[in-house]
Design a protein around this motif. Structure first.
Motif, mmCIF file in Angstrom:
data_model
loop_
_atom_site.group_PDB
_atom_site.id
_atom_site.type_symbol
_atom_site.label_atom_id
_atom_site.label_comp_id
_atom_site.label_asym_id
_atom_site.label_seq_id
_atom_site.Cartn_x
_atom_site.Cartn_y
_atom_site.Cartn_z
ATOM 1 N N ILE A 1 -3.711 11.585 -4.335
ATOM 2 C CA ILE A 1 -2.569 12.470 -4.126
ATOM 3 C C ILE A 1 -2.005 12.253 -2.722
ATOM 4 O O ILE A 1 -2.686 11.754 -1.828
ATOM 5 C CB ILE A 1 -2.920 13.962 -4.290
ATOM 6 C CG1 ILE A 1 -4.038 14.358 -3.319
ATOM 7 C CG2 ILE A 1 -3.289 14.276 -5.723
ATOM 8 C CD1 ILE A 1 -3.942 15.772 -2.870
ATOM 9 N N LYS A 2 -0.750 12.654 -2.584
ATOM 10 C CA LYS A 2 -0.050 12.507 -1.308
ATOM 11 C C LYS A 2 0.287 13.898 -0.783
ATOM 12 O O LYS A 2 0.788 14.743 -1.520
ATOM 13 C CB LYS A 2 1.233 11.708 -1.553
ATOM 14 C CG LYS A 2 2.320 11.825 -0.491
ATOM 15 C CD LYS A 2 2.161 10.759 0.586
ATOM 16 C CE LYS A 2 3.280 10.808 1.614
ATOM 17 N NZ LYS A 2 4.492 10.137 1.222
ATOM 18 N N ILE A 3 0.043 14.091 0.490
ATOM 19 C CA ILE A 3 0.400 15.348 1.150
ATOM 20 C C ILE A 3 1.432 15.050 2.225
ATOM 21 O O ILE A 3 1.205 14.178 3.072
ATOM 22 C CB ILE A 3 -0.840 15.992 1.820
ATOM 23 C CG1 ILE A 3 -1.928 16.272 0.787
ATOM 24 C CG2 ILE A 3 -0.454 17.262 2.568
ATOM 25 C CD1 ILE A 3 -3.248 16.737 1.400
ATOM 26 N N ALA B 1 0.803 -1.224 0.000
ATOM 27 C CA ALA B 1 0.000 0.000 0.000
ATOM 28 C C ALA B 1 0.838 1.278 0.000
ATOM 29 O O ALA B 1 0.286 2.375 -0.100
ATOM 30 C CB ALA B 1 -0.950 0.005 1.200
ATOM 31 N N HIS B 2 2.160 1.136 0.127
ATOM 32 C CA HIS B 2 2.989 2.361 0.205
ATOM 33 C C HIS B 2 4.424 2.025 -0.161
ATOM 34 O O HIS B 2 5.162 1.462 0.642
ATOM 35 C CB HIS B 2 2.908 2.930 1.637
ATOM 36 C CG HIS B 2 3.652 4.212 1.840
ATOM 37 N ND1 HIS B 2 3.087 5.307 2.473
ATOM 38 C CD2 HIS B 2 4.914 4.590 1.529
ATOM 39 C CE1 HIS B 2 3.974 6.289 2.528
ATOM 40 N NE2 HIS B 2 5.102 5.880 1.964
ATOM 41 N N ILE B 3 4.786 2.357 -1.393
ATOM 42 C CA ILE B 3 6.159 2.106 -1.825
ATOM 43 C C ILE B 3 6.599 3.238 -2.746
ATOM 44 O O ILE B 3 5.756 3.934 -3.336
ATOM 45 C CB ILE B 3 6.273 0.735 -2.539
ATOM 46 C CG1 ILE B 3 7.739 0.327 -2.764
ATOM 47 C CG2 ILE B 3 5.502 0.730 -3.843
ATOM 48 C CD1 ILE B 3 7.928 -1.106 -3.271
ATOM 49 N N HIS B 4 7.913 3.432 -2.846
ATOM 50 C CA HIS B 4 8.485 4.401 -3.793
ATOM 51 C C HIS B 4 9.401 3.579 -4.703
ATOM 52 O O HIS B 4 10.543 3.304 -4.339
ATOM 53 C CB HIS B 4 9.259 5.481 -3.052
ATOM 54 C CG HIS B 4 8.514 6.038 -1.872
ATOM 55 N ND1 HIS B 4 7.552 7.011 -2.008
ATOM 56 C CD2 HIS B 4 8.551 5.738 -0.542
ATOM 57 C CE1 HIS B 4 7.045 7.290 -0.811
ATOM 58 N NE2 HIS B 4 7.634 6.530 0.096
ATOM 59 N N LEU B 5 8.875 3.164 -5.842
ATOM 60 C CA LEU B 5 9.572 2.158 -6.634
ATOM 61 C C LEU B 5 10.837 2.680 -7.305
ATOM 62 O O LEU B 5 11.869 2.010 -7.290
ATOM 63 C CB LEU B 5 8.633 1.568 -7.691
ATOM 64 C CG LEU B 5 9.208 0.287 -8.291
ATOM 65 C CD1 LEU B 5 8.912 -0.899 -7.402
ATOM 66 C CD2 LEU B 5 8.697 0.044 -9.682
ATOM 67 N N SER C 1 5.307 -1.228 2.707
ATOM 68 C CA SER C 1 6.719 -1.336 3.055
ATOM 69 C C SER C 1 7.399 0.004 3.310
ATOM 70 O O SER C 1 8.282 0.108 4.127
ATOM 71 C CB SER C 1 7.461 -2.026 1.914
ATOM 72 O OG SER C 1 7.450 -1.201 0.754
ATOM 73 N N ASP C 2 7.008 1.037 2.536
ATOM 74 C CA ASP C 2 7.740 2.304 2.503
ATOM 75 C C ASP C 2 9.163 2.109 1.963
ATOM 76 O O ASP C 2 10.060 2.868 2.288
ATOM 77 C CB ASP C 2 7.782 2.994 3.870
ATOM 78 C CG ASP C 2 8.033 4.497 3.748
ATOM 79 O OD1 ASP C 2 7.918 5.029 2.626
ATOM 80 O OD2 ASP C 2 8.363 5.127 4.769
ATOM 81 N N ALA C 3 9.373 1.077 1.140
ATOM 82 C CA ALA C 3 10.687 0.928 0.491
ATOM 83 C C ALA C 3 10.923 2.172 -0.369
ATOM 84 O O ALA C 3 9.977 2.680 -0.963
ATOM 85 C CB ALA C 3 10.702 -0.326 -0.393
ATOM 86 N N GLU D 1 -0.771 8.127 6.332
ATOM 87 C CA GLU D 1 0.401 7.279 6.102
ATOM 88 C C GLU D 1 1.270 7.266 7.361
ATOM 89 O O GLU D 1 1.531 8.319 7.934
ATOM 90 C CB GLU D 1 1.214 7.808 4.915
ATOM 91 C CG GLU D 1 0.410 7.969 3.627
ATOM 92 C CD GLU D 1 -0.241 6.685 3.151
ATOM 93 O OE1 GLU D 1 0.451 5.656 3.064
ATOM 94 O OE2 GLU D 1 -1.457 6.710 2.870
ATOM 95 N N HIS D 2 1.668 6.108 7.767
ATOM 96 C CA HIS D 2 2.577 5.859 8.900
ATOM 97 C C HIS D 2 1.865 5.866 10.254
ATOM 98 O O HIS D 2 1.972 4.919 10.996
ATOM 99 C CB HIS D 2 3.773 6.818 8.902
ATOM 100 C CG HIS D 2 4.432 6.973 7.565
ATOM 101 N ND1 HIS D 2 4.872 5.882 6.844
ATOM 102 C CD2 HIS D 2 4.687 8.069 6.795
ATOM 103 C CE1 HIS D 2 5.401 6.307 5.687
ATOM 104 N NE2 HIS D 2 5.288 7.618 5.628
ATOM 105 N N VAL D 3 1.153 6.967 10.570
ATOM 106 C CA VAL D 3 0.443 7.107 11.866
ATOM 107 C C VAL D 3 1.271 6.530 13.005
ATOM 108 O O VAL D 3 0.819 5.669 13.748
ATOM 109 C CB VAL D 3 -0.945 6.419 11.878
ATOM 110 C CG1 VAL D 3 -1.956 7.339 12.549
ATOM 111 C CG2 VAL D 3 -1.425 6.024 10.506
HETATM 112 ZN ZN LIG Z 1 7.021 6.760 2.064
#
Ligand SMILES: [Zn+2]
Length: 551
Positions: free
Chosen positions: A294-296, A67-71, A448-450, A386-388
């Motif tokens: 979108i991401k803030i 649900a959360h990656i930066h490829l 993952s937040d990779a 995200e993260h919380v």
């Molecule tokens: Zn991230």
């Protein structure tokens, strides 16, 4: 029509109506599930042209969704300096010196993953050590959490940052007693000053690195990623998709500064058009790539002590961190995006951005409810934090009430345990509180937040269920917050699909949904938790077709 049949399997569907099954049939042309049930039931629906696979009782799960990656960042990591194992500033400088000796003068040296929290004294590094190591190359090194940029004098010079440069709003240029920049830039408003003057990466190289990475994602059981990156990533994914080389589904979350462009591209003809247009546009794309939201960025990170806090950091009560966006701007952005039917993902590490973000969500929901446009269906709209990592109990209750999703990365909990205790003091006991969130009914989406942490879902599921890092012998951290395996898997499948408004397509093995699944070597529900990371993926199936491994 060819039908692909998977028989004699131990299928956990993640569908509450029919949780277990023995077989499934998938239409190879649409990639959708035609039937799921017993061998006999599924056999009956098979057409003349069918392809059969006997899974010999192996466990099958829906394909995993990160649900959360930066490829692209993850791909670049293999190409740049990697300072993850460095235990001092000097060690990083040595890597830079080596790289400089192999790089033509004047070219940028890039890299990252340094973590001052692992170094003696935990002080910020400075430009001086990089100047000595690479006097003739501009150097930029991201911190592990991606919120600090460590640069040398030549990089500062290229970006025209001097003692007289004005401090950016919502960011910081660290300075010495005389006002000279020390070489540390905090948060996007400051890091962009340098980042924007770096030579852009060579597209061919980017493509090669991403193509090397994609099979590794497939091997780890991931069939969809929610990629939080910019248009360069989207364009590359589209290119690979056009050539039939993507191999993984992408749900794109773009930075908030793309909002005006997104709005512009819809060319609304009248008041209702942007709403209707936006909705269809968000649904547009195909089963491989879709733009969803979108991401803030609302604050920094814990490791950099730039997370925004309602009360100061432990032992440093005057440091309240950095709120990376004004409250007014947050309100406007959330309402605008919601109005356009775009999902909104808000990065919130400290307890203050969570509070501010929930205020904005509340305002946006009130605004949408007050507009009497009955044609508007907003049931697909998702708000996600995200993260919380830290949140007050009152705001946790508010998340549940407002239906806000917790998009969490359980590996952060086990990797951050020391800094959480150090910088949050007693507050750490209610940090990374995934079980509490799940218990009170907040939907969880796992990721993952990779490249910040590993993208390997089995290691992340292990961390989620044991609150341990599988590479260390340390005891569990806050084990009360461990998730049961069924709940952790829900977050990696249905929860992540729901967070992307794609629960009608993905997340469970259900008739009509996409035939994305993984075959495990062992039953993850029976395997002792310590063995979970060895519980490797045997095969990955995308739209019914085996894209990795064999069965
Ligand atoms: Zn991230």
């Amino acid at each position: 029509m060819t039908t692909i049949l998977y028989l004699n399997a131990n299928i956990y569907t993640m569908d509450a109506i029919q949780p277990r099954a023995q077989a499934m049939a998938i239409d190879s042309s649409t990639g959708r599930i035609l039937s799921i049930g017993t061998n006999d039931e599924v056999h009956r629906t098979a057409g003349q042209h069918s392809q059969l696979f006997d899974l010999h009782g192996k466990t099958v799960l829906p394909g995993l969704i990160d649900a959360h990656i930066h490829l692209l960042s993850t791909a670049y990591r293999s190409h740049h300096i990697d300072a993850i194992t460095c235990t001092s500033e000097d060690e990083v400088a040595t890597l830079v010196r080596e790289r400089a000796s192999q790089t033509p003068s004047g070219r940028w040296i890039q890299g990252g993953q340094w973590d001052k929290n692992l170094w003696p004294g935990q002080h910020f590094p400075s430009k001086a050590s990089l100047d000595t190591a690479a006097p003739n190359h501009p150097v930029v090194l991201w911190s592990k959490d991606g919120h600090l940029l460590w640069v040398n004098s030549l990089a500062l010079q290229r970006a025209n940052i001097t003692a007289t440069t004005r401090e950016p709003a919502n960011g910081a240029i660290l300075r010495d007693g005389s006002g000279e920049p020390t070489g540390i830039l905090q948060e996007q408003a400051a890091t962009n000053l340098v980042y924007n003057v770096i030579d852009p990466p060579d597209p061919a190289m980017t493509r090669t690195l991403v193509q090397r990475l994609l099979p590794r994602l497939q091997q780890s059981g991931i069939t969809t990623i929610a990629d939080i990156e910019d248009l360069d990533a989207l364009q590359l994914f589209q290119q690979l998709h056009d050539e039939g080389q993507l191999g993984i589904r992408v749900h794109m979350i773009l930075p908030r500064h793309r909002l005006p462009q997104l709005r512009e591209s819809w060319k609304p003809q009248h008041v209702v058009a942007p709403l209707v247009g936006a909705r269809s546009w968000v649904r547009e794309g195909d089963d491989m790539i879709r733009i969803g939201g979108i991401k803030i960025f609302a604050d920094g990170t814990l490791g950099s002590q730039t997370a925004a806090m309602l009360e100061g950091f432990e032992g440093n009560p005057h440091n309240l961190g950095i709120l990376a966006i004004s409250e007014q701007e947050m309100n406007e952005t959330v309402s605008q995006a919601a109005d356009m039917g775009l999902n909104i993902a808000i990065h919130a590490i400290g307890d203050r951005p969570a509070h501010v973000a929930l205020n904005s969500v509340e305002k946006a929901q009130q605004y949408l409810a007050s507009t009497s446009d009955t044609a508007r269906d907003l049931s697909h709209l998702r708000y996600r934090l995200e993260h919380v990592q830290l949140i007050t109990p009152a705001d946790l209750a508010r998340m549940q009430r407002l239906g806000v999703i917790a998009s969490v990365q359980p590996f952060h909990a086990v990797a951050d345990r020391d800094i959480a205790e150090r910088y949050w003091g007693p507050r750490h006991r209610r940090a990374y509180a995934y079980r509490t969130m799940q218990n009170i009914g907040i939907p969880l989406a796992l990721g993952s937040d990779a490249p910040v942490e590993t993208f390997d879902p089995l290691r992340i599921l292990h961390a989620a269920t044991t609150r341990r890092d599988d590479t260390t012998q340390r005891p569990p951290w806050l084990p009360d917050q461990a998730l049961p395996i069924s709940e952790a898997l829900w977050g990696y499948t249905m929860g992540a699909a729901y967070a992307a408004s794609e629960e009608h397509l993905k997340g469970s093995l259900t008739v009509g949904k996409l035939g994305d699944a993984i075959v495990l070597r062992e039953n993850i529900f029976d395997a002792p938790q310590e063995k979970m990371t060895e519980n490797a993926v045997q095969a990955t199936i995308l739209g019914g077709k085996i894209v990795y491994g064999e069965v």
